[in-house]
Enzyme design. Sequence first.
Site, PDB file in Angstrom:
ATOM      1  N   TRP A  28      13.316   1.146  -3.350  1.00  0.00           N
ATOM      2  CA  TRP A  28      12.044   1.253  -2.635  1.00  0.00           C
ATOM      3  C   TRP A  28      12.209   1.865  -1.252  1.00  0.00           C
ATOM      4  CZ3 TRP A  28       8.387   2.107  -5.539  1.00  0.00           C
ATOM      5  CH2 TRP A  28       8.213   1.407  -6.735  1.00  0.00           C
ATOM      6  N   ASP A  34       8.369  -2.870   4.756  1.00  0.00           N
ATOM      7  CA  ASP A  34       7.763  -2.945   3.422  1.00  0.00           C
ATOM      8  C   ASP A  34       8.085  -4.327   2.869  1.00  0.00           C
ATOM      9  OD1 ASP A  34       7.020  -2.843   0.789  1.00  0.00           O
ATOM     10  OD2 ASP A  34       8.223  -1.087   0.255  1.00  0.00           O
ATOM     11  N   LYS A  94       2.603  -8.201  -6.325  1.00  0.00           N
ATOM     12  CA  LYS A  94       3.824  -8.967  -6.571  1.00  0.00           C
ATOM     13  C   LYS A  94       3.575 -10.447  -6.272  1.00  0.00           C
ATOM     14  CE  LYS A  94       5.484  -4.893  -7.206  1.00  0.00           C
ATOM     15  NZ  LYS A  94       6.193  -4.062  -6.239  1.00  0.00           N
TER      16      LYS A  94
HETATM   17  C1  LIG Z   1       6.362  -2.505  -6.101  1.00  0.00           C
HETATM   18  C2  LIG Z   1       6.870  -2.062  -4.807  1.00  0.00           C
HETATM   19  C3  LIG Z   1       6.452  -0.858  -4.218  1.00  0.00           C
HETATM   20  C4  LIG Z   1       5.483   0.081  -4.890  1.00  0.00           C
HETATM   21  O1  LIG Z   1       4.230  -0.474  -4.874  1.00  0.00           O
HETATM   22  P1  LIG Z   1       2.928   0.345  -5.363  1.00  0.00           P
HETATM   23  O2  LIG Z   1       1.842  -0.572  -4.936  1.00  0.00           O
HETATM   24  O3  LIG Z   1       3.064   0.490  -6.839  1.00  0.00           O
HETATM   25  O4  LIG Z   1       2.905   1.635  -4.665  1.00  0.00           O
HETATM   26  C5  LIG Z   1       6.961  -0.532  -2.980  1.00  0.00           C
HETATM   27  N1  LIG Z   1       7.846  -1.321  -2.345  1.00  0.00           N
HETATM   28  C6  LIG Z   1       8.284  -2.472  -2.888  1.00  0.00           C
HETATM   29  C7  LIG Z   1       9.260  -3.327  -2.146  1.00  0.00           C
HETATM   30  C8  LIG Z   1       7.808  -2.882  -4.133  1.00  0.00           C
HETATM   31  O5  LIG Z   1       8.224  -4.029  -4.678  1.00  0.00           O
END
Ligand SMILES: *Cc1c(COP(=O)(O)O)cnc(C)c1O
Length: 362
Positions: A104, A173, A197
């Site tokens: 990511w 993030d 998540k």
């Molecule tokens: C799932 C995830 C993403 C991507 O998320 P989207 O909403 O599908 O763009 C980015 N960073 C992390 C840490 C993730 O777990």
Amino acid sequence: MSDTKRVFNFNPGPAILPLEVLQQAQAEMLDFKGTGMSVMEISHRSKEFEGVIQTAEADLRELLGIPANYKVMFLQGGAHLQFAMIPMNLRASGSADYIVTGTWSKTAVKEAQKLGATRIAASTESEGFKGFPEKLDLDPKAAYLHFTSNETIHGVEYFSEPTPPAGVPLVCDASSDFISHPIDVSKYALIYGGAQKNAGPSGVTIVIARDDMIARTPANLPVMLDYKIMAESGSLHNTPPCFAIYIVGLVFQWAKKQGGLTAIEKTNRAKADLVYKAIDESGGFYRGHAKPEARSRMNIPFRLPSEELEETFTKEAKKNDLIGLKGHRSVGGMRASLYNAMTVDGAQALVNFMKEFQKKNG
Ligand SMILES: *Cc1c(COP(=O)(O)O)cnc(C)c1O
């Protein structure tokens, strides 16, 4: 409801939601707060929806202890859009630093690189994304330092924030460990996370940004990419993802009822400890991916002795109502995601199955 089938859901995302939240949404589906309509069918400018979005924000502020000089935004486009919005809004003509600890953060770098000067302050890729970088090569003039608090695919989690040079804003993030433990928001300039998540359904991304970050937004950005417009309109410049925001709000209420993030962290720790213990006591039959000091509480990737056994594991687990355990193709093997809504019973059911499976196949 009692004879409705529910499984133990270890999906990485979209992922498990608290049963109580789904039940409340079900109960309110046809008549939301006496409107005679579902929350999907009312105006985003109605007082009922204003209540939804304002309560969601207030509850999140309470859960995370968000200081008054931060804005909360409910945006669309997923965490992926933030990979672009952050450099567009925060970097101006400067350069930004990124710590790369997994898929990511690597994806975030790629987007940032398309838009301007981007430095990699450290990367653990050559070691297979198993832990934290030992040293950071930080630019004291960076527009910001970006890191990923939990790498969902590699199962690597930061337990304390990296320290940027004085005056360099820290950007995180937090998609896959959002509201899974208390944090000191004042250490961050901007925190973002896709809801799917830990916090709700897909379709809404939560961005918490300090006022001086929003003030950086350059003129002439397209409105949907402009933090200033989104923040000043209370995420209501255009039609927001109303239903997703509603569910996220119910999840925040649920989290408060659990006793807040301290209590949630304790349960998350207990669930992860159960699974890591099963891995560690398997005599090498199960092998975890991450180094012990970086082991994620949210996502636990692990391997079995062979790919055949991994395939059998997935199939047999499914027969036992343990769903979503197949790992990401880049890491292979299995991955158990233990987000907030997963119960200790669910983690225990997985551990019992792992032990049984090893007895039969070890
Ligand atoms: C799932 C995830 C993403 C991507 O998320 P989207 O909403 O599908 O763009 C980015 N960073 C992390 C840490 C993730 O777990």
